[in-house]
Design a protein around this motif. Structure first.
Motif, short mmCIF file in Angstrom:
data_model
loop_
_atom_site.label_atom_id
_atom_site.label_comp_id
_atom_site.label_asym_id
_atom_site.label_seq_id
_atom_site.Cartn_x
_atom_site.Cartn_y
_atom_site.Cartn_z
N ASN A 79 1.39 6.09 4.36
CA ASN A 79 1.64 5.31 3.15
C ASN A 79 2.74 6.00 2.35
OD1 ASN A 79 1.43 3.45 1.09
ND2 ASN A 79 -0.37 4.39 0.15
N PRO A 80 3.97 6.02 2.89
CA PRO A 80 5.05 6.82 2.32
C PRO A 80 5.44 6.45 0.89
CG PRO A 80 5.89 5.30 3.96
CD PRO A 80 4.40 5.26 4.08
N TYR A 81 5.20 5.21 0.48
CA TYR A 81 5.58 4.81 -0.88
C TYR A 81 4.71 5.48 -1.94
CZ TYR A 81 8.52 1.26 1.27
OH TYR A 81 9.49 0.63 2.01
N SER A 82 3.60 6.07 -1.52
CA SER A 82 2.72 6.75 -2.48
C SER A 82 3.16 8.17 -2.80
CB SER A 82 1.27 6.77 -1.94
OG SER A 82 0.77 5.46 -1.80
N LEU A 83 4.13 8.67 -2.06
CA LEU A 83 4.65 10.01 -2.31
C LEU A 83 6.15 9.92 -2.56
CD1 LEU A 83 4.27 13.07 -2.43
CD2 LEU A 83 4.61 13.16 0.05
N PRO A 84 6.59 9.96 -3.82
CA PRO A 84 8.02 9.87 -4.14
C PRO A 84 8.84 10.89 -3.36
CG PRO A 84 6.71 9.75 -6.14
CD PRO A 84 5.75 10.10 -5.03
N GLY A 85 9.93 10.44 -2.80
CA GLY A 85 10.80 11.31 -2.03
C GLY A 85 10.55 11.26 -0.53
N LEU A 86 9.36 10.81 -0.12
CA LEU A 86 9.03 10.82 1.31
C LEU A 86 9.90 9.83 2.09
CD1 LEU A 86 7.47 11.81 3.69
CD2 LEU A 86 5.56 10.31 3.07
N ASN A 87 10.18 8.68 1.50
CA ASN A 87 11.02 7.71 2.20
C ASN A 87 12.41 8.28 2.46
OD1 ASN A 87 9.48 5.39 2.78
ND2 ASN A 87 9.50 4.80 0.63
N ASP A 88 12.93 9.07 1.51
CA ASP A 88 14.24 9.69 1.71
C ASP A 88 14.18 10.70 2.86
OD1 ASP A 88 15.43 8.28 -0.38
OD2 ASP A 88 14.80 9.74 -1.86
N LEU A 89 13.09 11.44 2.94
CA LEU A 89 12.92 12.40 4.03
C LEU A 89 12.79 11.68 5.36
CD1 LEU A 89 12.47 15.15 5.25
CD2 LEU A 89 10.10 15.09 4.46
N GLN A 92 10.40 3.16 13.66
CA GLN A 92 9.56 3.28 14.84
C GLN A 92 10.03 4.41 15.76
OE1 GLN A 92 11.30 0.64 13.96
NE2 GLN A 92 12.40 -0.34 15.63
N GLN A 93 11.23 4.88 15.61
CA GLN A 93 11.74 5.96 16.43
C GLN A 93 11.61 7.32 15.74
OE1 GLN A 93 15.71 5.13 17.85
NE2 GLN A 93 15.22 3.03 18.41
N LEU A 94 10.98 7.28 14.58
CA LEU A 94 10.82 8.51 13.81
C LEU A 94 9.94 9.51 14.54
CD1 LEU A 94 11.24 10.01 11.12
CD2 LEU A 94 9.20 8.87 10.29
N GLN A 95 10.32 10.76 14.54
CA GLN A 95 9.52 11.81 15.16
C GLN A 95 8.88 12.64 14.05
OE1 GLN A 95 11.94 14.07 17.81
NE2 GLN A 95 12.67 12.29 18.94
N GLU A 96 7.56 12.63 14.05
CA GLU A 96 6.83 13.32 12.99
C GLU A 96 7.15 14.81 12.94
OE1 GLU A 96 2.21 14.46 12.12
OE2 GLU A 96 2.65 12.36 12.63
N ASP A 97 7.37 15.40 14.09
CA ASP A 97 7.63 16.85 14.10
C ASP A 97 8.93 17.20 13.41
OD1 ASP A 97 9.08 15.62 16.08
OD2 ASP A 97 8.92 17.26 17.51
N ARG A 98 9.89 16.27 13.38
CA ARG A 98 11.16 16.53 12.69
C ARG A 98 10.94 16.59 11.19
NH1 ARG A 98 15.51 12.35 14.71
NH2 ARG A 98 16.83 13.64 13.39
N ILE A 99 10.03 15.77 10.69
CA ILE A 99 9.72 15.77 9.26
C ILE A 99 9.03 17.07 8.88
CG2 ILE A 99 8.30 14.69 7.47
CD1 ILE A 99 8.78 12.04 8.79
N ILE A 100 8.03 17.44 9.66
CA ILE A 100 7.29 18.66 9.36
C ILE A 100 8.20 19.88 9.47
CG2 ILE A 100 5.33 20.08 10.03
CD1 ILE A 100 4.70 17.31 8.75
N GLU A 101 9.13 19.85 10.39
CA GLU A 101 10.07 20.97 10.54
C GLU A 101 10.90 21.17 9.28
OE1 GLU A 101 13.33 22.58 13.80
OE2 GLU A 101 13.11 20.42 13.49
N LYS A 102 11.27 20.06 8.63
CA LYS A 102 12.03 20.15 7.38
C LYS A 102 11.21 20.85 6.30
CE LYS A 102 15.72 17.48 8.40
NZ LYS A 102 17.14 17.85 8.20
N ILE A 103 9.90 20.62 6.32
CA ILE A 103 9.02 21.26 5.34
C ILE A 103 8.85 22.74 5.66
CG2 ILE A 103 6.71 21.27 4.33
CD1 ILE A 103 8.31 18.80 3.60
N GLU A 104 8.61 23.03 6.93
CA GLU A 104 8.37 24.42 7.34
C GLU A 104 9.59 25.30 7.15
OE1 GLU A 104 4.97 23.70 10.78
OE2 GLU A 104 7.09 23.76 11.36
N LYS A 105 10.78 24.73 7.32
CA LYS A 105 12.01 25.51 7.17
C LYS A 105 12.51 25.52 5.73
CE LYS A 105 13.78 25.11 11.87
NZ LYS A 105 14.93 24.70 12.73
#
Length: 234
Positions: free
Chosen positions: A36-46, A58-71
């Protein structure tokens, strides 16, 4: 209220580290809001930043998002953090182990964020690229309808399928590296962390390096790093 913010914007807006969740805990929050990305401001941009060049979710890779957070390329700002980056102490996590870090450790680890944003010489460096999926869908459908007459052609195998699509190329003003200090005296000056956006269009345009004299590429051509001097860019 929770909010995701890109590192360059965090530095420019100068938020307190007491409101930044440690990446170890932030990643679980981000995973939860992916449904539910609209519930967290900024998530859609990420999400857009981590999506494919066509901006297809649909081609989004979840691990790429988490990597941005971890780094620490993106930060989770919250008023009630489980483990803020600044405080009397915080927990570090390495190979499944937990240990307590002191305030001095925090200051050293996040010195780049706690220092005051300054104005000075530097260079424009590639920050991110925004592919406008919704806007480009019209051009993609139009181009595909023309190429469908070529039997057996796989979609996007022909660069012409991307003709006239657009993207926004964003660069950040950063400090010069040690081997670039010779440019310092002649360099233009901006606020470190300042962003500039430039629109590009995918066209079959002049290319002096191609045998035919033309090729498919993004116009205007923008290098990943640009040195801006007082008299103009080089």
């Amino acid at each position: 209220m929770n909010r995701l913010i890109r590192r360059d914007r965090f530095m420019f807006e100068r938020h307190s580290l007491t409101k930044v969740e440690d990446p170890f805990f932030a990643r679980s929050t981000v995973r939860f809001f992916l449904y539910n990305p609209y519930s967290l401001p900024g998530l859609n941009d990420l999400i857009k930043e981590c999506s494919s060049e066509l901006g297809q979710y649909q081609q989004l890779q979840e691990d790429r998002i988490i990597e941005k957070i971890e780094k620490r390329q993106w930060y989770l700002l919250t008023e009630r953090s489980l483990c803020p980056l600044a405080g009397r102490s915080f927990l570090t996590h390495r190979a499944g182990e937990r240990s307590v870090a002191t305030q001095a450790d925090i200051q050293a680890k996040y010195e780049d964020l706690t220092s005051v944003v300054k104005f000075g010489p530097g260079k424009w460096q590639k920050s991110h690229i925004d592919y406008h999926g919704a806007v480009n869908s019209f051009f993609l459908l139009s181009n595909r309808s023309r190429s469908m007459s070529n039997e057996g052609q796989v979609i996007f195998s022909d660069p012409g399928d991307l003709a006239n699509t657009i993207r926004t190329f964003t660069q950040e003003w950063v400090r010069l590296e040690a081997d670039e200090l010779s440019f310092k005296l002649d360099s233009a000056e901006h606020w470190y962390g300042e962003l500039r956006n430039q629109k590009q269009t995918f066209l079959h345009a002049d290319d002096h390096w191609d045998v035919s004299g033309k090729s498919w590429h993004w116009v205007p051509v923008i290098p990943d790093i640009v040195y801006e001097y007082r008299g103009g860019e080089k």
